[in-house]
Motif scaffolding. Sequence first.
Motif, PDB file in Angstrom:
ATOM      1  N   ARG A 433       0.834  -1.202   0.000  1.00 40.86           N
ATOM      2  CA  ARG A 433       0.000   0.000   0.000  1.00 40.86           C
ATOM      3  C   ARG A 433       0.866   1.249   0.000  1.00 40.86           C
ATOM      4  O   ARG A 433       0.558   2.245  -0.645  1.00 40.86           O
ATOM      5  CB  ARG A 433      -0.911   0.019   1.220  1.00 40.86           C
ATOM      6  N   GLU A 434       1.965   1.176   0.748  1.00 40.30           N
ATOM      7  CA  GLU A 434       2.839   2.343   0.823  1.00 40.30           C
ATOM      8  C   GLU A 434       3.449   2.625  -0.555  1.00 40.30           C
ATOM      9  O   GLU A 434       3.472   3.772  -1.011  1.00 40.30           O
ATOM     10  CB  GLU A 434       3.944   2.090   1.852  1.00 40.30           C
ATOM     11  N   ALA A 437       0.864   4.143  -2.702  1.00 42.43           N
ATOM     12  CA  ALA A 437       0.550   5.515  -2.294  1.00 42.43           C
ATOM     13  C   ALA A 437       1.608   6.489  -2.792  1.00 42.43           C
ATOM     14  O   ALA A 437       1.278   7.563  -3.325  1.00 42.43           O
ATOM     15  CB  ALA A 437       0.425   5.596  -0.771  1.00 42.43           C
ATOM     16  N   LEU A 604      -2.575   7.376   2.408  1.00 42.41           N
ATOM     17  CA  LEU A 604      -2.594   6.107   3.128  1.00 42.41           C
ATOM     18  C   LEU A 604      -3.707   6.102   4.163  1.00 42.41           C
ATOM     19  O   LEU A 604      -4.324   5.078   4.439  1.00 42.41           O
ATOM     20  CB  LEU A 604      -1.246   5.880   3.828  1.00 42.41           C
TER      21      LEU A 604
END
Length: 638
Positions: A433-434, A437, A604
Amino acid sequence: MATPRIPPGINPRDKRSGDRRALPRPGRPGGAVWYVLGFLMLMALAQTWLLAPTGRQISYSEFKAAVRAGRVAEVTISEQTIRGTYKAEVNGTRNFNAARIEDPKLLEELDATGVRYTGEFVSRWLPEVIGWVIPILLLLALWSFFFRRMGSAEGGVMSFARSKHRVFAEDDVKVSFADVAGVDEAEQELKEIVEFLKNPKKYTALGGRIPKGVLLVGPPGTGKTLLARAVAGEAKVPFFSLSGSEFVEMFVGVGAARVRDLFSQAEQKAPCIIFIDELDALGRARVQSPMGSHEEREQTLNQLLAEMDGFDSRKAIIIMAATNRPEVLDPALLRPGRFDRHVLVDKPDVKGREEVLQIHTRQVKLAPEVDLKIVAARTAGFAGADLANLVNEAALLAARNDKASVEMADFDEAIDRLIAGLEKKRVMSRKEREIVAYHESGHAIVATLIPGMDPVHKISIVQRGFGALGYTMQLPLEDRYLMQRRDLLNQLAVLLGGRTAEEIALGEISTGAQNDLQRATDIARSMVTEWGMSDALGAINYDGHKRSKFLDLAFGPERGAYAEETARLIDAEVKRIMTEAHAQARGILTEHRDDLERVTRRLLEKEVMEGEELRTMLGIAPAADPSADKTPLPPGLQ
Ligand code: ADP
Ligand code: MG
Ligand code: ZN
């Protein structure tokens, strides 16, 4: 017209078989046939009984001896037997019979002993007829049974198909938009449909045409079915629903008959909604395969298309359908006048997930410390159905541990369990996810900070069902027909912005930029070879007329009609353009390193960010409101 099932002339009852109302149970195959069969059996029995030889069975020699001894009074001679009576009782009976044997002298002897004799002609038609007719009747019965099963559309056979229909018109749908959350955009679009269904006259009085077909597109479990029912519930109209797979039956013709039936039933109940779930099961692109096509599905699909074209759009019947695989649908389904309205039903963001959780915990006893915001934050990538499942799982866990209410610990455990199960469905890890993002923030920041670019409409790191892990959507302020070299170079910088942000922030790049790179390279190559935008090569179109894909396939990738030297030059120019765009993106993102960090953190946390918020964070004047609010299906950058 009834099908003649019984050959005429066998039995007076057969006349009744022509009259369907006379059948004992119309749904059952060949009721009349059984009557006739039974009757014939009785006849056969009767005949056997009537013609059965009576009296004692004796041998022919015994019979001859009796004749010679003068004990026989009279005999009846038939083809195969001789029946007769004695003058006096023998063994308690005067009757006897014997099998007949070829005996030319018999009559002389009978004359000589003064026995009265008669001949007999026995008609044997009945056993013969029965012997022929019973197998035929059985065949007919079987035939009519299967014929009905196949549900051919004509006359009496239709009733079978109809009786098997599972077309359920729900007249009073209890679902409303309040039961759906996290799909606000879809809801917004469907409100229009509700308005129309509530008051069709208002719209048609002015001659307007109402959309016929609405296609809900989105990953499984995001609430497509639920939304369709909510539309019916809100508009208070009957809801006909069928699943695409239900149309596709074993027998050719059933599906098409069902479609016809569905529409004729719906027409009587208009205004109403017809909902076809899993449209892809039915509406797959028709293919010409050498192995022969799936005829039944195609017939059904053709029938559906015909019905959609056929009915009057003022009839206030809205056809909704849902699919999670829009790409396999037959293009004919998506043409104007059919499912031309597409509504994207996406996985919910944090806020949406919280709302979904609220809906599903209405009936659940929650401990006061439970914070659904936190649960929502921990369930990135969950669809509505997963969240409903989560609440249920947590409640079950609490019950198993004899708790009075569902606590946060139960939610945590349920989340762990579900994520383990969802692993297969690829829910993004925290690390992933990071990366996503940073990547999307990179695109968005570069797009926002280069002057004159289309404003960013939305950034999202909510995983979609269509392969993209996140997206940045830009909306043009006006239609463009021409792009200048500067625009294209800027576009390249934006495309490379995602990958560059990963480089800068994480010192590492991922596979997520593959599509960006491909698109960027395509643009750069076209600039050089088609649009004459490279000074080194000049204003020459090197690609000629692009060959069709088909020919490309047949002859392998085309190398343009230019020298090896030129090819090398083209590659060098493409590389130069790409490098410059990369440097531009890098310059912007390095200068705004802290902005990149802030936007990424915010993303995030929120998962979805509007363009306005982004511009505020970057201290940029708000863009003119993009009037085009009809968002096309995923056009965004990956
Ligand atoms: P789909 O048809 O998109 O696969 P469904 O409509 O069948 O999904 O969803 C299954 C169940 O999951 C629904 O009955 C509902 O309980 C829950 N659900 C799914 N999406 C939502 C949502 N957006 N809001 C509330 N509940 C939802
Ligand atoms: Mg569904
Ligand atoms: Zn990207």
